[in-house]
Design a protein around this motif. Structure first.
Motif, PDB file in Angstrom:
ATOM      1  N   VAL A 108      58.560  66.440  40.424  1.00  0.00           N
ATOM      2  CA  VAL A 108      58.110  66.424  41.828  1.00  0.00           C
ATOM      3  C   VAL A 108      58.284  67.818  42.432  1.00  0.00           C
ATOM      4  O   VAL A 108      59.096  68.609  41.939  1.00  0.00           O
ATOM      5  CB  VAL A 108      58.934  65.408  42.665  1.00  0.00           C
ATOM      6  N   PRO A 109      57.536  68.126  43.506  1.00  0.00           N
ATOM      7  CA  PRO A 109      57.807  69.383  44.196  1.00  0.00           C
ATOM      8  C   PRO A 109      59.175  69.305  44.879  1.00  0.00           C
ATOM      9  O   PRO A 109      59.561  68.225  45.343  1.00  0.00           O
ATOM     10  CB  PRO A 109      56.684  69.489  45.238  1.00  0.00           C
ATOM     11  N   ALA A 110      59.889  70.428  44.942  1.00  0.00           N
ATOM     12  CA  ALA A 110      61.268  70.396  45.449  1.00  0.00           C
ATOM     13  C   ALA A 110      61.375  69.791  46.851  1.00  0.00           C
ATOM     14  O   ALA A 110      62.237  68.968  47.106  1.00  0.00           O
ATOM     15  CB  ALA A 110      61.842  71.809  45.436  1.00  0.00           C
ATOM     16  N   GLY A 111      60.498  70.201  47.771  1.00  0.00           N
ATOM     17  CA  GLY A 111      60.650  69.734  49.152  1.00  0.00           C
ATOM     18  C   GLY A 111      61.768  70.516  49.824  1.00  0.00           C
ATOM     19  O   GLY A 111      62.548  71.208  49.155  1.00  0.00           O
ATOM     20  N   ALA A 112      61.853  70.364  51.157  1.00  0.00           N
ATOM     21  CA  ALA A 112      62.721  71.238  51.942  1.00  0.00           C
ATOM     22  C   ALA A 112      64.198  71.193  51.529  1.00  0.00           C
ATOM     23  O   ALA A 112      64.816  72.224  51.255  1.00  0.00           O
ATOM     24  CB  ALA A 112      62.574  70.891  53.418  1.00  0.00           C
ATOM     25  N   GLN A 113      64.769  69.996  51.458  1.00  0.00           N
ATOM     26  CA  GLN A 113      66.220  69.887  51.233  1.00  0.00           C
ATOM     27  C   GLN A 113      66.627  70.381  49.835  1.00  0.00           C
ATOM     28  O   GLN A 113      67.582  71.153  49.690  1.00  0.00           O
ATOM     29  CB  GLN A 113      66.638  68.418  51.396  1.00  0.00           C
ATOM     30  N   VAL A 114      65.868  69.965  48.819  1.00  0.00           N
ATOM     31  CA  VAL A 114      66.201  70.348  47.451  1.00  0.00           C
ATOM     32  C   VAL A 114      65.973  71.855  47.253  1.00  0.00           C
ATOM     33  O   VAL A 114      66.754  72.547  46.602  1.00  0.00           O
ATOM     34  CB  VAL A 114      65.372  69.507  46.442  1.00  0.00           C
ATOM     35  N   ALA A 115      64.882  72.358  47.868  1.00  0.00           N
ATOM     36  CA  ALA A 115      64.559  73.777  47.757  1.00  0.00           C
ATOM     37  C   ALA A 115      65.707  74.623  48.303  1.00  0.00           C
ATOM     38  O   ALA A 115      66.128  75.618  47.692  1.00  0.00           O
ATOM     39  CB  ALA A 115      63.274  74.077  48.520  1.00  0.00           C
ATOM     40  N   MET A 116      66.229  74.202  49.429  1.00  0.00           N
ATOM     41  CA  MET A 116      67.320  74.947  50.052  1.00  0.00           C
ATOM     42  C   MET A 116      68.560  74.908  49.143  1.00  0.00           C
ATOM     43  O   MET A 116      69.213  75.920  48.915  1.00  0.00           O
ATOM     44  CB  MET A 116      67.654  74.317  51.400  1.00  0.00           C
ATOM     45  N   ALA A 117      68.860  73.731  48.598  1.00  0.00           N
ATOM     46  CA  ALA A 117      70.053  73.592  47.756  1.00  0.00           C
ATOM     47  C   ALA A 117      69.937  74.405  46.466  1.00  0.00           C
ATOM     48  O   ALA A 117      70.913  75.000  46.016  1.00  0.00           O
ATOM     49  CB  ALA A 117      70.284  72.117  47.426  1.00  0.00           C
ATOM     50  N   LEU A 118      68.732  74.447  45.891  1.00  0.00           N
ATOM     51  CA  LEU A 118      68.585  75.102  44.583  1.00  0.00           C
ATOM     52  C   LEU A 118      68.047  76.539  44.690  1.00  0.00           C
ATOM     53  O   LEU A 118      67.781  77.166  43.662  1.00  0.00           O
ATOM     54  CB  LEU A 118      67.648  74.267  43.687  1.00  0.00           C
ATOM     55  N   ASP A 119      67.877  77.037  45.886  1.00  0.00           N
ATOM     56  CA  ASP A 119      67.359  78.401  46.134  1.00  0.00           C
ATOM     57  C   ASP A 119      65.999  78.612  45.467  1.00  0.00           C
ATOM     58  O   ASP A 119      65.827  79.568  44.697  1.00  0.00           O
ATOM     59  CB  ASP A 119      68.306  79.495  45.599  1.00  0.00           C
ATOM     60  N   VAL A 120      65.068  77.702  45.690  1.00  0.00           N
ATOM     61  CA  VAL A 120      63.711  77.840  45.128  1.00  0.00           C
ATOM     62  C   VAL A 120      62.702  77.535  46.236  1.00  0.00           C
ATOM     63  O   VAL A 120      63.063  76.955  47.262  1.00  0.00           O
ATOM     64  CB  VAL A 120      63.473  76.873  43.931  1.00  0.00           C
ATOM     65  N   PRO A 121      61.405  77.929  46.029  1.00  0.00           N
ATOM     66  CA  PRO A 121      60.410  77.567  47.036  1.00  0.00           C
ATOM     67  C   PRO A 121      60.214  76.043  47.115  1.00  0.00           C
ATOM     68  O   PRO A 121      60.477  75.343  46.133  1.00  0.00           O
ATOM     69  CB  PRO A 121      59.124  78.229  46.514  1.00  0.00           C
ATOM     70  N   GLU A 122      59.742  75.570  48.248  1.00  0.00           N
ATOM     71  CA  GLU A 122      59.574  74.116  48.438  1.00  0.00           C
ATOM     72  C   GLU A 122      58.587  73.500  47.449  1.00  0.00           C
ATOM     73  O   GLU A 122      58.639  72.306  47.167  1.00  0.00           O
ATOM     74  CB  GLU A 122      59.116  73.812  49.870  1.00  0.00           C
ATOM     75  N   THR A 123      57.674  74.333  46.934  1.00  0.00           N
ATOM     76  CA  THR A 123      56.661  73.800  46.015  1.00  0.00           C
ATOM     77  C   THR A 123      57.121  73.842  44.552  1.00  0.00           C
ATOM     78  O   THR A 123      56.420  73.370  43.669  1.00  0.00           O
ATOM     79  CB  THR A 123      55.365  74.633  46.133  1.00  0.00           C
ATOM     80  N   GLU A 124      58.290  74.408  44.307  1.00  0.00           N
ATOM     81  CA  GLU A 124      58.789  74.542  42.927  1.00  0.00           C
ATOM     82  C   GLU A 124      58.909  73.161  42.253  1.00  0.00           C
ATOM     83  O   GLU A 124      59.523  72.251  42.814  1.00  0.00           O
ATOM     84  CB  GLU A 124      60.183  75.192  42.985  1.00  0.00           C
ATOM     85  N   PRO A 125      58.340  73.000  41.044  1.00  0.00           N
ATOM     86  CA  PRO A 125      58.491  71.710  40.379  1.00  0.00           C
ATOM     87  C   PRO A 125      59.941  71.458  39.943  1.00  0.00           C
ATOM     88  O   PRO A 125      60.566  72.330  39.333  1.00  0.00           O
ATOM     89  CB  PRO A 125      57.575  71.816  39.148  1.00  0.00           C
ATOM     90  N   VAL A 126      60.461  70.303  40.297  1.00  0.00           N
ATOM     91  CA  VAL A 126      61.818  69.939  39.861  1.00  0.00           C
ATOM     92  C   VAL A 126      61.781  68.589  39.156  1.00  0.00           C
ATOM     93  O   VAL A 126      60.940  67.739  39.448  1.00  0.00           O
ATOM     94  CB  VAL A 126      62.849  69.869  41.031  1.00  0.00           C
ATOM     95  N   VAL A 127      62.691  68.416  38.214  1.00  0.00           N
ATOM     96  CA  VAL A 127      62.847  67.117  37.555  1.00  0.00           C
ATOM     97  C   VAL A 127      63.804  66.310  38.427  1.00  0.00           C
ATOM     98  O   VAL A 127      64.888  66.784  38.771  1.00  0.00           O
ATOM     99  CB  VAL A 127      63.429  67.295  36.139  1.00  0.00           C
ATOM    100  N   ARG A 128      63.360  65.112  38.794  1.00  0.00           N
ATOM    101  CA  ARG A 128      64.183  64.247  39.647  1.00  0.00           C
ATOM    102  C   ARG A 128      64.548  63.019  38.826  1.00  0.00           C
ATOM    103  O   ARG A 128      63.662  62.302  38.346  1.00  0.00           O
ATOM    104  CB  ARG A 128      63.373  63.847  40.876  1.00  0.00           C
ATOM    105  N   ILE A 129      65.850  62.830  38.630  1.00  0.00           N
ATOM    106  CA  ILE A 129      66.314  61.730  37.772  1.00  0.00           C
ATOM    107  C   ILE A 129      67.227  60.813  38.585  1.00  0.00           C
ATOM    108  O   ILE A 129      68.230  61.272  39.143  1.00  0.00           O
ATOM    109  CB  ILE A 129      67.121  62.284  36.576  1.00  0.00           C
ATOM    110  N   GLU A 130      66.872  59.549  38.639  1.00  0.00           N
ATOM    111  CA  GLU A 130      67.719  58.601  39.362  1.00  0.00           C
ATOM    112  C   GLU A 130      68.351  57.654  38.348  1.00  0.00           C
ATOM    113  O   GLU A 130      67.656  57.025  37.547  1.00  0.00           O
ATOM    114  CB  GLU A 130      66.879  57.806  40.377  1.00  0.00           C
TER     115      GLU A 130
END
Ligand code: GLP
Length: 253
Positions: A108-130
């Motif tokens: 998924v794209p990082a989005g605001a909160q994850v982007a801030m936590a991981l120091d990446v742009p909001e559009t950066e693809p991140v693996v989200r595992i629940e």
């Protein structure tokens, strides 16, 4: 019961009940004796019986359900707050069998909160595992991890219901997590969290957020975890020397 002068009666009853739980004669979910039964069995006052039950309840060994009775539960996991460990390590250290149920794994794209936590742009693809984290077959926590996809190609194909995430990051991607910043706060379980964690809606949970970094300080994982409030207790060693000098407290001795 032998009435020992030194050990208060409620403590003696508590020890008896605890023995039942710890030897497995009374299993989690089994009904415990009521205050009335304890007064009859041990010939003690209702207040003494109540105190024994209250202490076992606050230590997490039993649970009182309004109008239904008192039931044995598992003791709380005592977790130190100053060491960076994985869920798998935490459970193994306590002699429990770590387990996971994978609820979802997406890109998924990082989005605001994850982007801030991981120091990446909001559009950066991140693996989200629940994942639902288990000790034996008992649900302990619901964890959602976010990792920058470019740092772990192929992570989605790995079976994280059987592998440790921290172990996988280290062994397959060379990411050694050296430090983390973590926050902890109290909350009430949402209906979704309650269903997954087998609790009632509104029951106390602990929300934990953690950003873990490698040796160079690069943020590798941002995790949001919901721990069952009745199964966890966090412990910190306090050191007087580390306390900051008090300021502006004139008048307070
Ligand atoms: C802890 C942390 C999580 C982390 C998990 C990894 O529970 N709070 O941030 O994702 O450990 O656990 P494991 O390596 O067992 O998958």
């Amino acid at each position: 019961m032998r009435r020992s002068v030194r050990v208060p009666l409620y403590d003696q009853i508590k020890t008896r009940l605890l023995e039942e739980i710890e030897t497995g004669r009374t299993k989690p979910g089994d009904r415990m004796p009521s205050e009335r039964q304890l007064t009859q069995t041990y010939g003690v006052s209702r207040m003494t019986a109540r105190q024994a039950l209250a202490e076992l309840e606050s230590a997490g060994y039993l649970r009182r359900v309004q109008g239904k009775g008192t039931f044995a539960s598992l003791p709380r996991i005592d977790q130190p707050l100053l060491t960076l460990t994985s869920f798998t390590e935490d459970m193994l250290r306590r002699g429990l069998k770590p387990g996971s149920q994978l609820i979802s794994a997406d890109l998924v794209p990082a989005g605001a909160q994850v982007a801030m936590a991981l120091d990446v742009p909001e559009t950066e693809p991140v693996v989200r595992i629940e994942r639902l984290r288990l000790a034996g077959d008992q649900p302990m926590a619901l964890e959602t991890s976010h990792i920058v996809a470019a740092l772990c190609p192929g992570l989605l194909e790995r079976d994280l219901s059987v592998q440790s995430l921290y172990g996988t990051l280290r062994d397959h991607y060379g990411h050694h997590l050296d430090k983390a910043r973590q926050t902890l706060e109290a909350a009430a379980a949402s209906s979704y969290q309650a269903r997954v964690l087998s609790m009632r809606e509104g029951a106390p949970v602990l929300l934990m957020e953690r950003v873990s970094r490698n040796g160079e300080g690069r943020a590798i994982e941002f995790a949001q975890s919901v721990y069952r409030g009745d199964r966890y207790r966090f412990t910190t060693e306090l050191n007087r020397d580390a306390a900051p000098e008090p300021t502006g407290l004139a008048g307070h001795q």
